[in-house]
Every structure is written in structure tokens, then in C-alpha cells.
Design an enzyme around this catalytic site. Structure first.
Site, PDB file in Angstrom:
ATOM      1  N   LYS A 114       0.825  -1.211   0.000  1.00  0.00           N
ATOM      2  CA  LYS A 114       0.000   0.000   0.000  1.00  0.00           C
ATOM      3  C   LYS A 114       0.859   1.261   0.000  1.00  0.00           C
ATOM      4  O   LYS A 114       0.599   2.197  -0.753  1.00  0.00           O
ATOM      5  CB  LYS A 114      -0.937   0.022   1.217  1.00  0.00           C
ATOM      6  CG  LYS A 114      -2.113  -0.924   1.060  1.00  0.00           C
ATOM      7  CD  LYS A 114      -3.167  -0.678   2.126  1.00  0.00           C
ATOM      8  CE  LYS A 114      -4.306  -1.675   2.007  1.00  0.00           C
ATOM      9  NZ  LYS A 114      -5.217  -1.628   3.160  1.00  0.00           N
ATOM     10  N   LYS A 197      -8.268 -10.480  -7.561  1.00  0.00           N
ATOM     11  CA  LYS A 197      -9.377 -10.565  -6.617  1.00  0.00           C
ATOM     12  C   LYS A 197     -10.423  -9.492  -6.897  1.00  0.00           C
ATOM     13  O   LYS A 197     -10.074  -8.345  -7.147  1.00  0.00           O
ATOM     14  CB  LYS A 197      -8.779 -10.325  -5.223  1.00  0.00           C
ATOM     15  CG  LYS A 197      -9.339 -11.143  -4.110  1.00  0.00           C
ATOM     16  CD  LYS A 197      -8.692 -10.716  -2.787  1.00  0.00           C
ATOM     17  CE  LYS A 197      -9.138  -9.317  -2.411  1.00  0.00           C
ATOM     18  NZ  LYS A 197      -9.318  -9.053  -0.991  1.00  0.00           N
ATOM     19  N   LYS A 200     -13.676  -4.055  -3.512  1.00  0.00           N
ATOM     20  CA  LYS A 200     -14.392  -2.780  -3.383  1.00  0.00           C
ATOM     21  C   LYS A 200     -13.565  -1.651  -3.936  1.00  0.00           C
ATOM     22  O   LYS A 200     -14.095  -0.650  -4.398  1.00  0.00           O
ATOM     23  CB  LYS A 200     -14.604  -2.451  -1.897  1.00  0.00           C
ATOM     24  CG  LYS A 200     -15.640  -3.207  -1.173  1.00  0.00           C
ATOM     25  CD  LYS A 200     -15.783  -2.588   0.222  1.00  0.00           C
ATOM     26  CE  LYS A 200     -15.481  -3.565   1.338  1.00  0.00           C
ATOM     27  NZ  LYS A 200     -14.150  -3.430   1.935  1.00  0.00           N
TER      28      LYS A 200
HETATM   29  P1  ADP Z   1     -12.158  -5.372  -0.447  1.00  0.00           P
HETATM   30  O1  ADP Z   1     -10.967  -5.779  -1.244  1.00  0.00           O
HETATM   31  O2  ADP Z   1     -13.441  -5.562  -1.144  1.00  0.00           O
HETATM   32  O3  ADP Z   1     -12.001  -3.983   0.132  1.00  0.00           O
HETATM   33  P2  ADP Z   1     -11.455  -6.407   2.141  1.00  0.00           P
HETATM   34  O4  ADP Z   1     -10.007  -6.608   1.853  1.00  0.00           O
HETATM   35  O5  ADP Z   1     -11.854  -5.245   2.984  1.00  0.00           O
HETATM   36  O6  ADP Z   1     -12.249  -6.380   0.781  1.00  0.00           O
HETATM   37  O7  ADP Z   1     -11.999  -7.731   2.799  1.00  0.00           O
HETATM   38  C1  ADP Z   1     -13.173  -7.814   3.574  1.00  0.00           C
HETATM   39  C2  ADP Z   1     -13.557  -9.279   3.711  1.00  0.00           C
HETATM   40  O8  ADP Z   1     -14.049  -9.772   2.466  1.00  0.00           O
HETATM   41  C3  ADP Z   1     -12.402 -10.201   4.088  1.00  0.00           C
HETATM   42  O9  ADP Z   1     -12.910 -11.217   4.916  1.00  0.00           O
HETATM   43  C4  ADP Z   1     -11.964 -10.768   2.774  1.00  0.00           C
HETATM   44  O10 ADP Z   1     -11.334 -12.011   2.887  1.00  0.00           O
HETATM   45  C5  ADP Z   1     -13.271 -10.869   2.010  1.00  0.00           C
HETATM   46  N1  ADP Z   1     -13.051 -10.684   0.568  1.00  0.00           N
HETATM   47  C6  ADP Z   1     -12.714  -9.524  -0.037  1.00  0.00           C
HETATM   48  N2  ADP Z   1     -12.620  -9.687  -1.361  1.00  0.00           N
HETATM   49  C7  ADP Z   1     -12.890 -11.000  -1.596  1.00  0.00           C
HETATM   50  C8  ADP Z   1     -12.945 -11.784  -2.783  1.00  0.00           C
HETATM   51  N3  ADP Z   1     -12.708 -11.266  -3.964  1.00  0.00           N
HETATM   52  N4  ADP Z   1     -13.275 -13.080  -2.663  1.00  0.00           N
HETATM   53  C9  ADP Z   1     -13.532 -13.612  -1.458  1.00  0.00           C
HETATM   54  N5  ADP Z   1     -13.497 -12.932  -0.302  1.00  0.00           N
HETATM   55  C10 ADP Z   1     -13.180 -11.632  -0.358  1.00  0.00           C
HETATM   56 NA    NA Z   2      -9.993  -2.883   0.634  1.00  0.00          NA
END
Ligand code: ADP
Ligand code: NA
Length: 330
Positions: A114, A197, A200
Site C-alpha cells: 500500500k 481478486k 471494493k
Molecule cells: P475489499 O478488497 O473488497 O475492500 P477487504 O479486503 O476489505 O475487501 O476484505 C473484507 C472481507 O471480504 C475479508 O474477509 C476478505 O477475505 C473478504 N473478501 C474480499 N474480497 C474477496 C474476494 N474477492 N473473494 C472472497 N473474499 C473476499
Molecule cells: Na480494501
């Protein structure tokens, strides 16, 4: 018999959660909430490690909590609360930071990723100490299990090290938690870029399925999802990442076995398969979206639920913090 403690959380970093958050986190949490004494947090203190607009942050926090409930996390069964409502998080994070090595914190790969993207001046010290706050989140509740994606595994390992270090220096205080790493079958990829992946915070939202989006929009995104030229609906993550990702979503949302879906679409084109998946998404996300909108239409009631749950969390967190103060000599 007391149930084992479980802790997990998500950042309020968007208006809507995405399909990966739903499949990879919320569905698992929902299934675990009966067997565990679960604490599910909306981690707004983590969100401010990058710049946020205050009013927008407050709204995203409320929306994230509403989506937890809409997805089936029951605030009467689990402790569903907003991190900043419980002051002990920030206080314990400070104490833990004093037993964290600078070099140890500096080895966290997520910070390296990051901060290299943001540059030194846009990188806050809070982003650097983020994993220490996460350790505080987990340890305050004496959590035994912590469901996380594999990108968070290193942070849970740091948490374990800090718990063990504190216990050996000051006496048995913290439960040493175990990470529960998300299964590969619960990992969802970007529809346009199926080797990265779904997130958000993706740069483009063309490949992101939002939980609260208009179902017609989501259906369109599925119809445009990247596939391949082979034309057969079968799971092969390496050679067919696009189709495999769609199959993963299909299986997770319908509760069906992958093989039964492959059989259903054998000898049919991707168009039919995508239409089928779009229907599954509409029928699964539709009610979640409606319920979330209902909850958001009555913010006073939602705030009441969150306040009641914060009080439950507070009681547990305060007991741990009082013990910590006592042991440290504060
Ligand atoms: P994002 O990348 O959407 O901001 P986060 O890193 O904040 O997501 O993760 C929040 C939760 O959602 C965690 O438990 C993470 O493992 C799960 N998560 C996020 N993206 C995925 C994905 N693409 N597939 C499965 N689980 C995910
Ligand atoms: Na995130």
C-alpha cells in the site's frame, strides 16, 4: 457450555459490499454465528488510515452494518458493532504498539504494497500501525478464531506473536487466536480480470458485482464477463479463469455442487450459462438489497441496534483492558 469466541470485521470502504465480501466473508460468518460467540465489527478506525470525508465515512459505516444484517448476521445472536464505538480498541492498540518491534511491523507485506502505491507523504503512520490495531481488535475479545482472507494471515500471525509476548512478559492475559483462512472455493475474482481478486477498491468497477446494485446492472456485468474461446462450461482455474470464477459464484450463491452446474450446461454455450447465473444473482442479492434498503430507511432504529451491540462489546473489551492496565502498571 460456552461457545468459542470468533472475531472478524470489514472496512466501510464503499457504499456497497461486493460479491467477494458476501461469498468469502458474510456467508461464512452467517453459517458460523450459531456455533460461536461471534463478534463482527465494521472497522471504521481502520478506514481512516487513508483520507476519508467524515460524512461519507459515517454513511458507509451505517451501510456496511446494514449489509451485515441483511446478509443474515443477526444482531441478537452475534455482537455486530462499529469499532469506533468501543474505545478500548484504540487504547489497547497503543499499549500493544509499545511491545511491537519497529522491524517486526516493517515486515508486513500489506503495508509495503500500500505505501509503495501511495508514496511516503500520503502514507500515514496509522497505516503502518494498522496491524497493531487489528491485533487489539482480536485480543480484546479473547478470540479463539479469526476468519480472514489469506492476505490477512500475516497480521493474525503478528497478533499471535504479540499475545504470546505480552503473556510471557506480564502473565497470562490474552487468548492466542488461530486464523481460519478462507477456502479457495470462496475466493471471487474480478469479472473483467479474473486472475485478480474482486475488490471494493478496484480501479474500474466493470468487473465488480455490487451487493446493492440494481439487479439488471449486475446481470449486464455477468453477460459481459470475460470467458474464453473453448465454449465449454467446466472448472479449470488455470486455463479457464473467467469461466471458473463464474462457476464459483454460481455454486456459492445457489448452494449447488460445481459438477451439477457443469452437467446442466454441458453442450450449451456461455450465453445460456451466463443467463442462468444472472438469475441466480438476482434471486440471491435481490432480497439482501431489499432488506438493506429497509434497514437504511430507518437510521434511528439501525443506530439503536448498533448502540446495543456496542454496549455488549464494550463490556467484554473493558474487562480485558482493565486487566491489561493492571498488569502493565497503569
Ligand atoms: P475489499 O478488497 O473488497 O475492500 P477487504 O479486503 O476489505 O475487501 O476484505 C473484507 C472481507 O471480504 C475479508 O474477509 C476478505 O477475505 C473478504 N473478501 C474480499 N474480497 C474477496 C474476494 N474477492 N473473494 C472472497 N473474499 C473476499
Ligand atoms: Na480494501
Amino acid at each position: 457450555m460456552t461457545k468459542p469466541r470468533l472475531y472478524s470485521g470489514m472496512q466501510p470502504s464503499a457504499d456497497s459490499l461486493q460479491a467477494g465480501n458476501y461469498i468469502g466473508a458474510l456467508l461464512q460468518w452467517r453459517d458460523m454465528q450459531s456455533s460461536y460467540d461471534a463478534f463482527f465489527s465494521v472497522v471504521d478506525l481502520h478506514a481512516i488510515t487513508v483520507a476519508q470525508d467524515p460524512a461519507v465515512l459515517r454513511e458507509k459505516t451505517r451501510r456496511t452494518a446494514a449489509q451485515y444484517i441483511a446478509a443474515g448476521i443477526e444482531p441478537s445472536k452475534s455482537t455486530l458493532y462499529v469499532q469506533s464505538h468501543v474505545r478500548a480498541h484504540a487504547e489497547l492498540a497503543w499499549i500493544l504498539s509499545t511491545i511491537t518491534g519497529f522491524g517486526e511491523a516493517n515486515r508486513m507485506t500489506q503495508f509495503k504494497d500500500k505505501s509503495s502505491r501511495f508514496g511516503a507523504d500520503a502514507t500515514s503512520v496509522g497505516l503502518f500501525t494498522y496491524p497493531v490495531l487489528m491485533a487489539a481488535d482480536i485480543l480484546l475479545y479473547q478470540s479463539e478464531l479469526v476468519p480472514v482472507g489469506d492476505d490477512q494471515k500475516q497480521h493474525v500471525e503478528l497478533t499471535r506473536d504479540l499475545a504470546e509476548r505480552f503473556n510471557s512478559r506480564f502473565g497470562e492475559t490474552f487468548t492466542v487466536p488461530t486464523p481460519v483462512i478462507q477456502k479457495e472455493t470462496a475466493r471471487i475474482y474480478d469479472l473483467q480480470n479474473p486472475t485478480s481478486k474482486m475488490s471494493k477498491s478496484a480501479e474500474s468497477d466493470a468487473g465488480v458485482l455490487w451487493l446493492l446494485d440494481d439487479p439488471a446492472k449486475s446481470a449486464k456485468k455477468i453477460m459481459r464477463a470475460v470467458t474464453d474461446t473453448e465454449g465449454s462450461v467446466r472448472f479449470d482455474r488455470e486455463n479457464k479463469p473467467g469461466v471458473s470464477n463464474l462457476l464459483t459464484i454460481y455454486a456459492a450463491l445457489s448452494g449447488r455442487q460445481m459438477e451439477s452446474i457443469e452437467d446442466e450446461y454441458a453442450g450449451r454455450g456461455y450465453g445460456d450459462f451466463k443467463k442462468g447465473l444472472a438469475e441466480v444473482i438476482v434471486s440471491e442479492f435481490g432480497p439482501v438489497r431489499d432488506r438493506a434498503n429497509e434497514l437504511l430507511a430507518d437510521p434511528a432504529e439501525l443506530d439503536r441496534v448498533l448502540a446495543t451491540n456496542a454496549a455488549k462489546a464494550d463490556a467484554v473489551a473493558d474487562a480485558t483492558l482493565a486487566d491489561v492496565y493492571d498488569r502493565v502498571g497503569l
